[in-house]
Design an enzyme around this catalytic site. Structure first.
Site, mmCIF file in Angstrom:
data_model
loop_
_atom_site.group_PDB
_atom_site.id
_atom_site.type_symbol
_atom_site.label_atom_id
_atom_site.label_comp_id
_atom_site.label_asym_id
_atom_site.label_seq_id
_atom_site.Cartn_x
_atom_site.Cartn_y
_atom_site.Cartn_z
ATOM 1 N N ASP A 136 0.951 -1.252 0.199
ATOM 2 C CA ASP A 136 -0.077 -0.060 0.109
ATOM 3 C C ASP A 136 0.886 1.377 0.067
ATOM 4 O O ASP A 136 1.587 1.461 1.039
ATOM 5 C CB ASP A 136 -0.919 0.062 1.188
ATOM 6 N N HIS A 143 -3.467 13.791 0.992
ATOM 7 C CA HIS A 143 -3.774 12.979 2.128
ATOM 8 C C HIS A 143 -2.710 12.835 3.148
ATOM 9 O O HIS A 143 -2.753 12.986 4.122
ATOM 10 C CB HIS A 143 -4.167 11.598 1.628
ATOM 11 N N GLU A 209 -10.960 3.778 3.463
ATOM 12 C CA GLU A 209 -9.991 4.678 2.554
ATOM 13 C C GLU A 209 -10.346 4.636 0.983
ATOM 14 O O GLU A 209 -10.259 3.332 0.513
ATOM 15 C CB GLU A 209 -8.469 4.397 2.736
ATOM 16 N N GLU A 211 -9.042 4.191 -2.459
ATOM 17 C CA GLU A 211 -7.934 3.827 -3.156
ATOM 18 C C GLU A 211 -8.136 3.161 -4.451
ATOM 19 O O GLU A 211 -9.336 2.473 -4.545
ATOM 20 C CB GLU A 211 -6.824 3.027 -2.399
ATOM 21 N N ASP A 243 -9.071 0.476 1.568
ATOM 22 C CA ASP A 243 -8.411 0.216 2.605
ATOM 23 C C ASP A 243 -9.092 0.251 4.221
ATOM 24 O O ASP A 243 -8.598 1.495 4.556
ATOM 25 C CB ASP A 243 -6.945 0.752 2.511
ATOM 26 N N ARG A 247 -8.930 3.669 13.175
ATOM 27 C CA ARG A 247 -8.053 4.713 13.298
ATOM 28 C C ARG A 247 -7.546 4.862 14.820
ATOM 29 O O ARG A 247 -6.233 5.214 15.068
ATOM 30 C CB ARG A 247 -8.680 6.185 13.148
ATOM 31 N N GLN A 250 -4.795 2.066 15.107
ATOM 32 C CA GLN A 250 -3.616 2.550 14.050
ATOM 33 C C GLN A 250 -2.876 3.662 14.989
ATOM 34 O O GLN A 250 -1.545 3.370 14.786
ATOM 35 C CB GLN A 250 -4.348 3.128 12.707
ATOM 36 N N TYR A 254 1.114 2.402 15.581
ATOM 37 C CA TYR A 254 1.973 2.565 14.094
ATOM 38 C C TYR A 254 3.421 3.156 14.511
ATOM 39 O O TYR A 254 4.239 2.819 13.628
ATOM 40 C CB TYR A 254 1.171 3.696 13.332
ATOM 41 N N LYS A 263 -4.869 -1.890 9.986
ATOM 42 C CA LYS A 263 -5.409 -2.137 8.699
ATOM 43 C C LYS A 263 -5.600 -3.663 7.992
ATOM 44 O O LYS A 263 -6.305 -3.704 7.017
ATOM 45 C CB LYS A 263 -4.012 -1.676 7.830
ATOM 46 N N THR A 267 -9.432 -5.789 3.463
ATOM 47 C CA THR A 267 -9.332 -4.953 2.379
ATOM 48 C C THR A 267 -10.205 -5.100 1.304
ATOM 49 O O THR A 267 -10.285 -6.337 0.923
ATOM 50 C CB THR A 267 -7.767 -4.809 1.898
ATOM 51 N N THR A 360 -4.662 6.631 -0.051
ATOM 52 C CA THR A 360 -5.926 7.454 0.034
ATOM 53 C C THR A 360 -6.027 8.244 -1.167
ATOM 54 O O THR A 360 -4.833 9.039 -1.260
ATOM 55 C CB THR A 360 -6.346 7.930 1.358
ATOM 56 N N GLU A 374 -10.151 12.491 7.467
ATOM 57 C CA GLU A 374 -10.047 13.642 6.722
ATOM 58 C C GLU A 374 -11.619 14.470 6.610
ATOM 59 O O GLU A 374 -11.549 15.813 7.077
ATOM 60 C CB GLU A 374 -9.527 13.683 5.315
#
Ligand code: CA
Length: 427
Positions: A136, A143, A209, A211, A243, A247, A250, A254, A263, A267, A360, A374
């Site tokens: 990814d 983004h 997301e 994508e 995706d 959050r 994550q 992360y 994640k 998917t 994204t 966002e």
């Protein structure tokens, strides 16, 4: 540009002007008839599917570059992906001819047509390929800037490497599913902003997301990079990709190695793979790149495609899905060719059926942001839905649809849909 993308082409099969699957598209997919039987490979035309596994069994796929090698007998597109550009081109030309309004082979043979064509309503779509590895990228500047601003403030929004290389991480191939598969709200560890200790439970900040992703065609040998000038020869076609992202999981997990359990729970991709050849008429320039990238990333010509993208959300109390984002594939800062050149420059080998996602796809205006993170600015500006509800993040039973198409003169080369509905966390 060639005869298979000519705007004047028409099929003997009726195709509505807003259909995603006119004769100029001819995307490949894998399906199973509701009546049962093995997986077959087909191309979409209008609301029908031309069964290539059947045609190959009938000896009707005569592709000179192929010889006696069979492409459509294994229920997945990997053999076609591995076969390379010449075979792709010859196969596409043959299928385009078979479906043309002035070609009699199928048009005038009802018995053959009956076996070779199946309604999309009478099949289940399957994953188009066996996906070996999934990467990814993070190629939308807008983004990356939005997320960086939320995490580090506007002064340090882009990391120092971002304008010099296409940032990416290795994802999980085993949990890639085809459109229509529900997403179960995942459990995980997170640490709410004001909490002292981490907590465990169902994700509270589930997101999508927007994508797109490209399937790799012929790969490269280990230790042998793909030059940026040859990169597109290694790319078969594009799909939509959602995706799904937790959050809260994550944000806590992360550092320092990047996305993991936030994640890899699911998917979703769309089932129809649109060949690069079908997208040629919609090729365009991507954003100007400054600073100029290092030589191994310098590509000549136009590396972007004008693909209109939308995200729709439907809550259970809404009679219709509502569009919550409009974006375009052409905003991506790093091109497909640059992604491939960078991915392989250290000698990493790509293989047929590998999947490379774009990251994204957020544009510059707030209505073009490709995630709820966002759109709701980390939950501080919830969106209003037509049913009066608000959304900062996804709620159980919300249904997310990604869709996208290239607009031609009187026709659309489309990608269909990538759909997923949120199911409550397992107890
Ligand atoms: Ca992503």
């Amino acid at each position: 540009m060639n005869e298979t993308t000519d705007a004047d082409l028409r099929s003997f099969i009726p195709v509505a002007a807003d259909s995603h699957f006119p004769i100029q598209n001819l995307p490949y997919g894998v399906f199973r008839r509701l009546a049962g039987g093995p997986a077959s490979i087909g191309v979409a035309i209008g609301d029908q599917i031309l069964d290539l596994t059947f045609l190959e069994n009938q000896g009707m796929i005569n592709v000179p570059a192929l010889g006696k090698y069979r492409l459509f007998d294994r229920g997945k597109l990997n053999p076609l992906m591995a076969a390379g550009k010449r075979v792709w081109s010859e196969t596409r030309a043959l299928l385009s001819r078979l479906l043309r309004s002035d070609e009699r082979t199928l048009r005038d043979d009802p018995a053959l047509r009956q076996q070779a064509l199946v309604s999309m309503n009478d099949v289940t779509m399957l994953l188009p390929a066996e996906i070996g590895d999934y990467t990814d990228f993070y190629s939308s500047r807008e983004h990356a800037t939005n997320v960086g601003t939320m995490l580090r403030g506007p002064e340090n929004a882009l990391m120092p490497n971002w304008l010099h290389l296409p940032v990416a991480y290795h994802g999980r191939a085993s949990s890639i599913v085809v459109s229509g598969t529900d997403v179960v709200r995942p459990h995980g560890q997170s640490k709410p902003d004001k909490a002292v200790e981490p907590i465990f439970g169902p994700s509270r900040l589930l997101d999508f997301e927007l994508e797109m992703a490209v399937f790799v065609g012929p790969g490269n040998d280990l230790g042998h990079p793909i030059p940026v000038t040859e990169a597109e020869d290694h790319l078969f076609g594009l799909v939509l990709l959602n995706d799904w992202s937790a959050r809260d999981i994550q944000a806590w997990e992360y550092a320092p190695l990047g996305p993991f359990l936030g994640k890899n729970f699911l998917t979703t991709i769309s089932p129809w793979v649109v060949p690069l050849e079908a997208l040629e008429p919609f090729r365009c320039a991507g954003p100007a790149q400054a600073p100029i990238p290092l030589p191994y990333l310098q590509a000549m010509g136009q590396g972007a495609f004008d693909i209109h993208l939308e995200v729709l959300l439907q809550a259970t109390t809404m009679p219709q899905p509502s569009c919550i984002c409009r974006s375009n594939f052409n905003v991506l800062y790093w091109s497909l060719a640059q992604q491939v050149a960078h991915h392989t420059v250290n000698g990493c080998n790509l293989r047929p059926g590998d999947l490379l996602a774009s990251g994204t796809i957020s544009g510059s205006t707030p209505d073009s942001f490709g995630s709820l993170l966002e759109l709701s600015w980390r939950g501080t500006k919830p969106m209003s839905l037509p049913n009066g509800e608000q959304r900062a993040f996804l709620q159980d039973a919300d249904r997310i649809t990604l869709t996208g198409w290239c607009q031609g003169a009187g026709y659309r080369v489309g990608f269909g849909e990538a759909i997923g509905k949120v199911q409550p966390a397992h107890r």
